[in-house]
Scaffold this motif. Sequence first.
Motif, PDB file in Angstrom:
ATOM      1  N   HIS A  70       0.853  -1.183   0.000  1.00  0.00           N
ATOM      2  CA  HIS A  70       0.000   0.000   0.000  1.00  0.00           C
ATOM      3  C   HIS A  70       0.892   1.237   0.000  1.00  0.00           C
ATOM      4  CE1 HIS A  70      -3.132  -2.851   1.144  1.00  0.00           C
ATOM      5  NE2 HIS A  70      -2.335  -3.258   2.123  1.00  0.00           N
ATOM      6  N   ALA A  71       0.844   1.998  -1.096  1.00  0.00           N
ATOM      7  CA  ALA A  71       1.677   3.196  -1.234  1.00  0.00           C
ATOM      8  C   ALA A  71       1.096   4.337  -0.406  1.00  0.00           C
ATOM      9  CB  ALA A  71       1.754   3.608  -2.700  1.00  0.00           C
ATOM     10  N   PRO A  72       1.925   5.310  -0.060  1.00  0.00           N
ATOM     11  CA  PRO A  72       1.448   6.462   0.710  1.00  0.00           C
ATOM     12  C   PRO A  72       0.311   7.217   0.013  1.00  0.00           C
ATOM     13  CG  PRO A  72       3.844   6.444   0.658  1.00  0.00           C
ATOM     14  CD  PRO A  72       3.377   5.368  -0.280  1.00  0.00           C
ATOM     15  N   ASP A  73       0.261   7.170  -1.332  1.00  0.00           N
ATOM     16  CA  ASP A  73      -0.806   7.880  -2.056  1.00  0.00           C
ATOM     17  C   ASP A  73      -2.096   7.073  -2.153  1.00  0.00           C
ATOM     18  OD1 ASP A  73      -0.356   5.933  -3.989  1.00  0.00           O
ATOM     19  OD2 ASP A  73       0.336   7.342  -5.533  1.00  0.00           O
ATOM     20  N   GLY A  74      -2.131   5.881  -1.516  1.00  0.00           N
ATOM     21  CA  GLY A  74      -3.325   5.053  -1.516  1.00  0.00           C
ATOM     22  C   GLY A  74      -3.367   3.995  -2.608  1.00  0.00           C
ATOM     23  N   THR A  75      -2.373   3.978  -3.491  1.00  0.00           N
ATOM     24  CA  THR A  75      -2.329   2.971  -4.548  1.00  0.00           C
ATOM     25  C   THR A  75      -1.924   1.627  -3.951  1.00  0.00           C
ATOM     26  OG1 THR A  75      -1.652   4.667  -6.133  1.00  0.00           O
ATOM     27  CG2 THR A  75      -1.312   2.372  -6.784  1.00  0.00           C
ATOM     28  N   ASP A  76      -2.614   0.570  -4.376  1.00  0.00           N
ATOM     29  CA  ASP A  76      -2.287  -0.782  -3.947  1.00  0.00           C
ATOM     30  C   ASP A  76      -1.573  -1.515  -5.071  1.00  0.00           C
ATOM     31  OD1 ASP A  76      -3.451  -0.454  -1.462  1.00  0.00           O
ATOM     32  OD2 ASP A  76      -5.345  -1.391  -2.041  1.00  0.00           O
ATOM     33  N   TYR A  77      -0.538  -2.271  -4.700  1.00  0.00           N
ATOM     34  CA  TYR A  77       0.228  -3.056  -5.657  1.00  0.00           C
ATOM     35  C   TYR A  77       0.197  -4.518  -5.232  1.00  0.00           C
ATOM     36  CZ  TYR A  77       2.045   1.521  -6.986  1.00  0.00           C
ATOM     37  OH  TYR A  77       2.157   2.825  -7.384  1.00  0.00           O
ATOM     38  N   ASP A  78      -0.526  -5.340  -5.999  1.00  0.00           N
ATOM     39  CA  ASP A  78      -0.555  -6.771  -5.743  1.00  0.00           C
ATOM     40  C   ASP A  78       0.764  -7.379  -6.187  1.00  0.00           C
ATOM     41  OD1 ASP A  78      -3.149  -7.019  -4.702  1.00  0.00           O
ATOM     42  OD2 ASP A  78      -4.037  -7.169  -6.689  1.00  0.00           O
ATOM     43  N   ASN A  79       1.302  -8.284  -5.383  1.00  0.00           N
ATOM     44  CA  ASN A  79       2.569  -8.946  -5.666  1.00  0.00           C
ATOM     45  C   ASN A  79       2.435 -10.438  -5.435  1.00  0.00           C
ATOM     46  OD1 ASN A  79       5.089  -6.831  -5.752  1.00  0.00           O
ATOM     47  ND2 ASN A  79       3.365  -6.029  -4.585  1.00  0.00           N
ATOM     48  N   LEU A  80       3.233 -11.181  -6.171  1.00  0.00           N
ATOM     49  CA  LEU A  80       3.281 -12.626  -6.031  1.00  0.00           C
ATOM     50  C   LEU A  80       4.735 -13.067  -6.033  1.00  0.00           C
ATOM     51  CD1 LEU A  80       2.107 -15.524  -6.093  1.00  0.00           C
ATOM     52  CD2 LEU A  80       2.075 -15.308  -8.604  1.00  0.00           C
ATOM     53  N   ILE A  81       5.105 -13.843  -5.027  1.00  0.00           N
ATOM     54  CA  ILE A  81       6.424 -14.448  -4.951  1.00  0.00           C
ATOM     55  C   ILE A  81       6.235 -15.955  -4.947  1.00  0.00           C
ATOM     56  CG2 ILE A  81       8.293 -14.939  -3.297  1.00  0.00           C
ATOM     57  CD1 ILE A  81       8.398 -11.949  -2.725  1.00  0.00           C
ATOM     58  N   VAL A  82       7.056 -16.645  -5.746  1.00  0.00           N
ATOM     59  CA  VAL A  82       7.079 -18.098  -5.747  1.00  0.00           C
ATOM     60  C   VAL A  82       8.488 -18.515  -5.323  1.00  0.00           C
ATOM     61  CG1 VAL A  82       6.820 -20.206  -7.110  1.00  0.00           C
ATOM     62  CG2 VAL A  82       5.345 -18.226  -7.586  1.00  0.00           C
ATOM     63  N   TYR A  83       8.567 -19.244  -4.222  1.00  0.00           N
ATOM     64  CA  TYR A  83       9.859 -19.662  -3.677  1.00  0.00           C
ATOM     65  C   TYR A  83      10.417 -20.845  -4.458  1.00  0.00           C
ATOM     66  CZ  TYR A  83       8.693 -16.643   0.192  1.00  0.00           C
ATOM     67  OH  TYR A  83       8.366 -15.537   0.944  1.00  0.00           O
ATOM     68  N   LEU A  84      11.684 -20.748  -4.831  1.00  0.00           N
ATOM     69  CA  LEU A  84      12.379 -21.815  -5.547  1.00  0.00           C
ATOM     70  C   LEU A  84      13.330 -22.577  -4.635  1.00  0.00           C
ATOM     71  CD1 LEU A  84      13.172 -19.708  -8.711  1.00  0.00           C
ATOM     72  CD2 LEU A  84      11.274 -21.295  -8.381  1.00  0.00           C
ATOM     73  N   GLU A  85      14.045 -21.834  -3.780  1.00  0.00           N
ATOM     74  CA  GLU A  85      14.978 -22.446  -2.822  1.00  0.00           C
ATOM     75  C   GLU A  85      14.801 -21.765  -1.474  1.00  0.00           C
ATOM     76  OE1 GLU A  85      19.173 -22.783  -3.898  1.00  0.00           O
ATOM     77  OE2 GLU A  85      18.609 -22.353  -5.972  1.00  0.00           O
ATOM     78  N   VAL A  86      14.800 -22.569  -0.428  1.00  0.00           N
ATOM     79  CA  VAL A  86      14.770 -22.057   0.935  1.00  0.00           C
ATOM     80  C   VAL A  86      15.775 -22.885   1.725  1.00  0.00           C
ATOM     81  CG1 VAL A  86      13.377 -21.663   3.000  1.00  0.00           C
ATOM     82  CG2 VAL A  86      12.323 -21.429   0.724  1.00  0.00           C
TER      83      VAL A  86
END
Length: 171
Positions: A70-86
């Motif tokens: 959630h940006a300070p200006d109210g814009t939302d950014y959806d993100n997706l991470i897929v883990y390959l190595e842990v």
Amino acid sequence: MTMTEFMDDGTDTAGREVVLERVFDEPRELVFDAWTDPRHMAHWWGPRGFTTTTREMDVRPGGRWRFVMHAPDGTDYDNLIVYLEVVRPERLVYDHADADGDNEVAPAFRVTARFHEHERGTRLTFRLLFPTAEVRRAMMDERASEGGKQTLERLAEYVATLNAGAADVDL
């Protein structure tokens, strides 16, 4: 071209990568845990002024982290991470993309985060590899490097509170 194909194409990566490093005064297990536990992420992930809401976080190879920045200006950014190595507490490798709900909508980049023992605590090397130099340039135009630096600053501040026992986190 898939993420794996661009990673394995044998070409020079210098024009496609961004590398950030930071030394933390805390032990690497603590820094690694702050990076992989959803109870911690909301306290530090993202540039200054941003907040993060985790929808799902499953830190294992093949697992996903879906979150909204959630940006300070109210814009939302959806993100997706897929883990390959842990490899706890040494390394995380994952693919990161903008998302629209459950759907990836923008070219992904690959992240390799290495947590090294250091005389002061932990040295983190944070490497972003983009599919092309053009995608890297576009991300840099969006001030990704500065955002990354601010994110690591916030992580350093947060893990210092954890190490001091002052963080307001129910573990």
